[in-house]
Each structure stands twice: as C-alpha cells, then as structure tokens.
Design a protein around this motif. Structure first.
Motif, short mmCIF file in Angstrom:
data_model
loop_
_atom_site.label_atom_id
_atom_site.label_comp_id
_atom_site.label_asym_id
_atom_site.label_seq_id
_atom_site.Cartn_x
_atom_site.Cartn_y
_atom_site.Cartn_z
N ASN A 144 6.30 29.17 -17.90
CA ASN A 144 6.13 27.86 -17.26
C ASN A 144 5.26 26.92 -18.10
OD1 ASN A 144 7.44 29.30 -15.31
ND2 ASN A 144 5.86 29.13 -13.76
N LEU A 145 4.19 27.47 -18.68
CA LEU A 145 3.25 26.59 -19.38
C LEU A 145 3.43 26.63 -20.90
CD1 LEU A 145 0.92 24.61 -19.12
CD2 LEU A 145 -0.67 26.53 -19.06
N ILE A 146 3.30 27.81 -21.49
CA ILE A 146 3.42 27.89 -22.96
C ILE A 146 4.85 27.51 -23.39
CG2 ILE A 146 3.10 29.34 -25.00
CD1 ILE A 146 0.53 28.91 -23.41
N GLY A 147 5.84 27.93 -22.58
CA GLY A 147 7.23 27.56 -22.87
C GLY A 147 7.40 26.05 -22.91
N SER A 148 6.70 25.36 -22.02
CA SER A 148 6.79 23.89 -22.00
C SER A 148 6.15 23.30 -23.25
CB SER A 148 6.11 23.34 -20.74
OG SER A 148 6.73 23.88 -19.59
N PHE A 149 5.03 23.88 -23.68
CA PHE A 149 4.42 23.44 -24.96
C PHE A 149 5.42 23.61 -26.10
CE2 PHE A 149 0.22 23.71 -22.92
CZ PHE A 149 -0.41 22.62 -23.49
N ASN A 150 6.04 24.79 -26.17
CA ASN A 150 7.00 25.06 -27.26
C ASN A 150 8.09 24.00 -27.28
OD1 ASN A 150 5.63 27.34 -28.07
ND2 ASN A 150 6.94 28.75 -26.92
N MET A 151 8.62 23.74 -26.11
CA MET A 151 9.75 22.82 -25.98
C MET A 151 9.35 21.41 -26.43
SD MET A 151 12.75 23.14 -25.17
CE MET A 151 13.52 21.69 -25.84
N ILE A 152 8.21 20.95 -25.93
CA ILE A 152 7.78 19.58 -26.22
C ILE A 152 7.43 19.45 -27.70
CG2 ILE A 152 5.99 17.87 -25.77
CD1 ILE A 152 5.91 19.05 -22.87
N MET A 173 8.89 19.72 -14.84
CA MET A 173 9.12 20.17 -13.47
C MET A 173 7.91 20.97 -13.02
SD MET A 173 11.32 19.71 -11.12
CE MET A 173 12.74 19.10 -12.05
N SER A 174 7.07 20.35 -12.21
CA SER A 174 5.95 21.10 -11.64
C SER A 174 6.41 21.65 -10.29
CB SER A 174 4.73 20.19 -11.53
OG SER A 174 3.64 20.89 -10.99
N SER A 175 5.58 21.52 -9.26
CA SER A 175 5.89 22.02 -7.92
C SER A 175 4.76 21.51 -7.03
CB SER A 175 5.88 23.56 -7.95
OG SER A 175 5.59 24.07 -6.66
N GLN A 176 5.01 21.45 -5.73
CA GLN A 176 3.89 21.09 -4.84
C GLN A 176 2.77 22.12 -4.98
OE1 GLN A 176 5.38 20.32 -0.88
NE2 GLN A 176 6.38 18.43 -1.53
N ALA A 177 3.14 23.34 -5.40
CA ALA A 177 2.12 24.35 -5.67
C ALA A 177 1.37 24.02 -6.97
CB ALA A 177 2.75 25.74 -5.75
N GLY A 178 1.72 22.92 -7.63
CA GLY A 178 0.97 22.41 -8.78
C GLY A 178 0.09 21.25 -8.35
N LYS A 192 1.44 25.73 -13.05
CA LYS A 192 1.92 24.39 -12.72
C LYS A 192 0.79 23.35 -12.77
CE LYS A 192 6.30 25.36 -12.03
NZ LYS A 192 7.36 24.83 -12.92
N PHE A 193 -0.42 23.74 -12.37
CA PHE A 193 -1.57 22.84 -12.54
C PHE A 193 -1.76 22.56 -14.04
CE2 PHE A 193 -4.41 21.89 -8.86
CZ PHE A 193 -3.68 22.48 -7.84
N GLY A 194 -1.50 23.58 -14.86
CA GLY A 194 -1.64 23.42 -16.30
C GLY A 194 -0.74 22.31 -16.83
N LEU A 195 0.46 22.22 -16.26
CA LEU A 195 1.39 21.18 -16.69
C LEU A 195 0.81 19.79 -16.47
CD1 LEU A 195 4.90 22.42 -15.42
CD2 LEU A 195 3.94 22.55 -17.73
N ARG A 196 -0.01 19.66 -15.45
CA ARG A 196 -0.57 18.35 -15.16
C ARG A 196 -1.53 17.89 -16.26
NH1 ARG A 196 -1.90 15.23 -9.86
NH2 ARG A 196 -3.02 13.50 -10.77
N GLY A 197 -2.39 18.80 -16.70
CA GLY A 197 -3.31 18.47 -17.79
C GLY A 197 -2.52 18.11 -19.04
N LEU A 198 -1.52 18.92 -19.31
CA LEU A 198 -0.64 18.66 -20.45
C LEU A 198 -0.02 17.27 -20.34
CD1 LEU A 198 1.52 19.16 -22.68
CD2 LEU A 198 2.64 20.74 -21.14
N ALA A 199 0.50 16.96 -19.16
CA ALA A 199 1.21 15.69 -18.98
C ALA A 199 0.28 14.49 -19.10
CB ALA A 199 1.90 15.68 -17.61
N GLU A 200 -0.90 14.58 -18.47
CA GLU A 200 -1.83 13.44 -18.51
C GLU A 200 -2.27 13.14 -19.94
OE1 GLU A 200 -5.14 13.40 -15.82
OE2 GLU A 200 -3.87 13.60 -14.04
N ALA A 201 -2.61 14.21 -20.66
CA ALA A 201 -3.07 14.01 -22.04
C ALA A 201 -1.92 13.55 -22.93
CB ALA A 201 -3.69 15.30 -22.57
N LEU A 202 -0.78 14.18 -22.75
CA LEU A 202 0.38 13.83 -23.59
C LEU A 202 0.78 12.36 -23.41
CD1 LEU A 202 2.66 14.97 -25.47
CD2 LEU A 202 4.03 15.26 -23.40
#
Ligand code: NDP
Ligand code: VSD
Length: 399
Positions: A144-152, A173-178, A192-202
């Motif tokens: 969910n998280l490292i895979g998203s880094f790889n992709m981006i 794609m996060s989730s309400q659980a994010g 999924k919370f990790g994706l948020r930090g990634l997204a805000e900074a990115l």
C-alpha cells in the motif's frame, strides 16, 4: 419601528459570513482546475479488479487511453476483455508487482508518458495487532505504501516532462481508515495514513509542473477484495466500518473520477466521508473557497460530533463513563443527530465484542449495555433510534 441596534446586528450577522467568504476567496490557491481525460493517458494500478477496474471502465468510456497494472496476468486479461466487450475500447495491460521497482519502471517505460496516474492497488488483512503476524503488517505497508512510492517515483519524470499537455494528476487510493484509525486496522490504517503524508508533501513538489495530487477516501466498497476481507474481519471492525455504509465500486469510481477531474486534493465518497474530511482537513490543500468556507464554519460542530464518535466508543464503555460527561453533554446538545447512528453501532459493537472477548466492563455498565443493546437491536425506524439515543443520553446524564 425596528430597533437600530437590532438591524445593525443582523447586518453584521449577514456581513460576517460574506467577509469570511471573501477572505477565503483571496487565500485559497490554486483555483479549481479541470483535468482533461479525453485522449489522454490514464494509468491505473490495481486496475484488474474492484474499484480500479471500475475506474478503468470509466476512463475508457470518457475517451482516455487506458493502461492497467497488477500482478496476475489472468485477471488483467479478463479485465481487458471485459472492458473491450462493454466499451469496445482496448486497454493496455502490464503484469508487475508494485513492490518490485524495476518491474514497475519497465512497465511505465513501455506504457509511455502518463497524464493521469491512479495509484489504487491495495491489500487489507484486518486483525488485532496482538494477533497479527509482522509478515502481514509488512505486506500491507509494502504494497500500500512502499508500492505507491515505487509507482510514483517511476512515473514522475515522464509526468513532469509533459510540456504543453495541460494539467496532470496523481491520485492515491486511501480509505476512510486512512482518516480515522479503526479497530483491527492498525497496519492497514498506518499504510493509508502514510499515503496522506506522501500526498501532502508531493503536492508541494509537483505543483510547479501543473501536477495535481488527489487523495481518495472510500468507505467499505463492494469488491472482490472486500468479499475476501469480510471472511476474516473481526466483528467489531465490521460494525465500525459499516457505520459509514457501503458503496458499489462504480459509485466510488465515479466520485473518485470527478474528484480527479476537478483536481480536488481530498476526495470523500459519501456523507460520512464528507464529515470525516471536514474533521480531518488539517493543513491539507483546498482548491475550492466554498469548501474552505464549509470547513471553517463546520469545524467546531464536527469536532463535537467526533468527540461523540470517539468518546462514546470503546474507552467509554470499557473504562467507565464518568470521564466523558463533558463531551456527552456537548454531544447531546449539538452533535446529537450526527452521532445518533454511531451510538447505535457502538452500543451493539461493544456489547458484541465484550461478550466474545470478556472485556472488563464496570458493573453498572454490564446491565446498561445489555439493556440498551437489546433495545437498539429491536429498534427499526430512524425515529425510534433517535428517541432511544435520546433516552440513552438522558439516562447517562441523570446517573
Ligand atoms: N473495497 C473496499 O472496501 C475499500 C477499498 N479501498 C482501497 O481501494 C483500493 C482497491 O481496493 P479493491 O478494489 O477493493 O481491491 P481488490 O482486491 O478488488 O483489487 C486489488 C487490485 O490491486 C492489485 N494488486 C494487489 N496487490 C498488488 C501488488 N502487489 N502489485 C500490483 N497490483 C496489486 C490486484 O491485482 P493482483 O492481485 O493480480 O495483483 C487488484 O487488481 C485499495 O487500495 C483499497 O485499500 C479503500 C476503501 C474501501
Ligand atoms: C465526524 C464524525 C464522523 C462519523 C463517521 C465515522 C465513520 C467511520 C467509519 C470508517 C470506516 C472505514 C472503512 C474502511 C474500509 C476499508 O478500507 C476496508 N474495506 C479495507 O479495504
């Protein structure tokens, strides 16, 4: 004749919101943007199943060139045929594991420069942390998280280099659980919370290249993934998750796609999601001054409802009510309707899991929970539930 003081007051009451709206109009940047889809390259990971497949369908229908990536070539071929059948459009498929950076880079290179990247792949194995193996924790964080880094990371150079092709998008794609930690989702929520930090900074790093980041927060969604998940989901997790309802993959895809097209940073999918998004707006970008206005005005009330949600939760029922009288009173006064359905779920949930796990409950509660849980289970109409909750609150307040 009207009292001049009163008309001055009402004028002020009218002007204040307008002034706030104007202020937000000045602050909120960048303005709403439209991300075009027709004739552009949309690349979707996890596009062979569930939400990703629904998104691929939609992108194809809107005239995009679509690529999908996932591990299983069989599922990819099936998805390709299914889209071909219903839209007549040919999508490109790439078999790769997002955990493998080289494989992902190779796929991106073959696919060609991307205009809209949807990082949607995800895995979910819910279980209490104490029982869950670290291999499963790592699995979720990796995919969910490292895979998203790889992709981006693989797609970014090509996306930045799209001179003259108009604004582009990177959607996650996060989730309400994010947005809120949920019982049974320690690892999943963390990923999924990790994706948020990634997204805000990115977003800050790519805005100069006219790239717009979107974070999508679906509730439970009817997909093959969810079917597998619910087979082993702790009952308490299900009950909490169900308090945000369930959606069809097509509906989620539609919301997600609209969010992407309007370059919204935060994309909720249902009403509870909207509340959660306002409650957790934090320091995230907002491109609509109207939504910014809603966030500012609703913040206080939603915080009260949130306290109701978390306060009426497990701690309350397991460790005694005396600590929560404050929020209870406030919730009773303001957040009442909002938390009403949540109460009902919590009461049922706590009773259910207490029975199963022998959680320690205070003595008065043993009796109360059983009784209220019983009465809530019997209730059918919304009105019944609301009045039951009202009685429930009164009984707490008068203890
Ligand atoms: N369904 C739900 O209730 C909710 C889902 N979400 C999120 O939405 C996203 C999609 O979920 P959903 O449609 O239910 O999932 P599904 O399980 O139905 O589909 C998952 C997709 O991701 C692919 N995938 C899984 N692991 C990898 C990997 N390591 N590398 C590449 N591709 C992979 C799968 O293909 P393959 O197995 O062949 O690799 C498949 O295409 C996930 O991120 C999920 O967390 C968010 C909220 C609710
Ligand atoms: C301010 C008051 C707000 C009240 C509403 C709160 C509701 C919270 C419910 C969260 C549900 C999370 C579902 C996750 C689904 C998911 O991701 C899994 N299916 C795995 O894919």
């Amino acid at each position: 004749m009207a009292d001049p003081n009163i008309s001055f007051l009402s004028l002020l009451l009218l002007l204040l919101p307008l002034a706030l709206l104007f202020l937000l109009y000045l602050i909120v940047r960048p303005r709403p943007t439209k991300i075009p889809i027709k004739n552009r390259h949309v690349f979707i990971t996890g596009g062979s199943s569930g939400i990703g497949l629904a998104l691929a369908h939609q992108a194809a229908l809107e005239g995009a060139r679509v690529s999908i990536l996932a591990r299983s070539i069989d599922k990819l071929e099936k998805a390709k045929n299914c889209i071909q059948l219903s839209t007549g459009i040919d999508v490109a498929v790439f078999a790769a594991d997002v955990r493998d950076y080289d494989a992902v880079s190779k796929a991106v290179e073959e696919a060609g420069p991307i205009d809209v990247l949807v990082v949607n792949q995800g895995v979910f194995v819910p279980e209490e942390l104490e029982k869950q193996g670290l291999d499963e924790v790592r699995f979720m964080v990796d995919v969910n998280l490292i895979g998203s880094f790889n992709m981006i990371k693989a797609a970014l150079p090509g996306m930045k280099d799209r001179k003259g092709r108009g604004p582009g998008s990177i959607a996650l794609m996060s989730s309400q659980a994010g947005q809120v930690g949920i019982y049974g989702y320690t690892a999943y929520s963390a990923s999924k919370f990790g994706l948020r930090g990634l997204a805000e900074a990115l977003q800050q790093e790519v805005i100069a290249h006219d790239l717009h980041v979107s974070l999508i927060f679906p509730p439970d969604t009817d997909t093959p993934g969810l079917v597998e998940e619910t087979k082993k989901r702790p009952p308490l997790t299900s009950i909490i998750a169900e308090s945000s309802g369930a959606m069809k993959a097509d509906e989620v895809a539609k919301k997600a796609f609209n969010g992407i097209k309007s370059a919204s940073f935060i994309v909720p999918c249902n009403f509870e999601g909207l509340l959660l998004s306002i409650a957790t707006a934090g320091l995230s970008p907002q491109r609509s001054f109207i939504m910014a206005f809603v966030e500012v005005v609703a913040a206080g009330v939603i915080r009260i409802a949130a306290l109701g949600f978390s306060g009426i939760g497990i701690q309350v029922y397991t460790s005694g009510m005396h600590k929560t009288k404050g929020p209870e009173v406030l919730a009773a006064l303001f957040g009442y309707l909002l938390v009403s359905e949540c109460d009902r779920r919590w009461i049922l949930a706590v009773n259910y899991s207490a029975q199963r796990t022998c959680w320690r409950r205070t003595s008065i509660f043993d009796y109360m929970i059983d009784e209220w849980s019983f009465r809530h289970r019997e209730a059918e109409t919304t009105l019944e539930i609301i009045s039951l909750n009202f009685e429930f609150r009164l009984s707490i307040l008068s203890r």
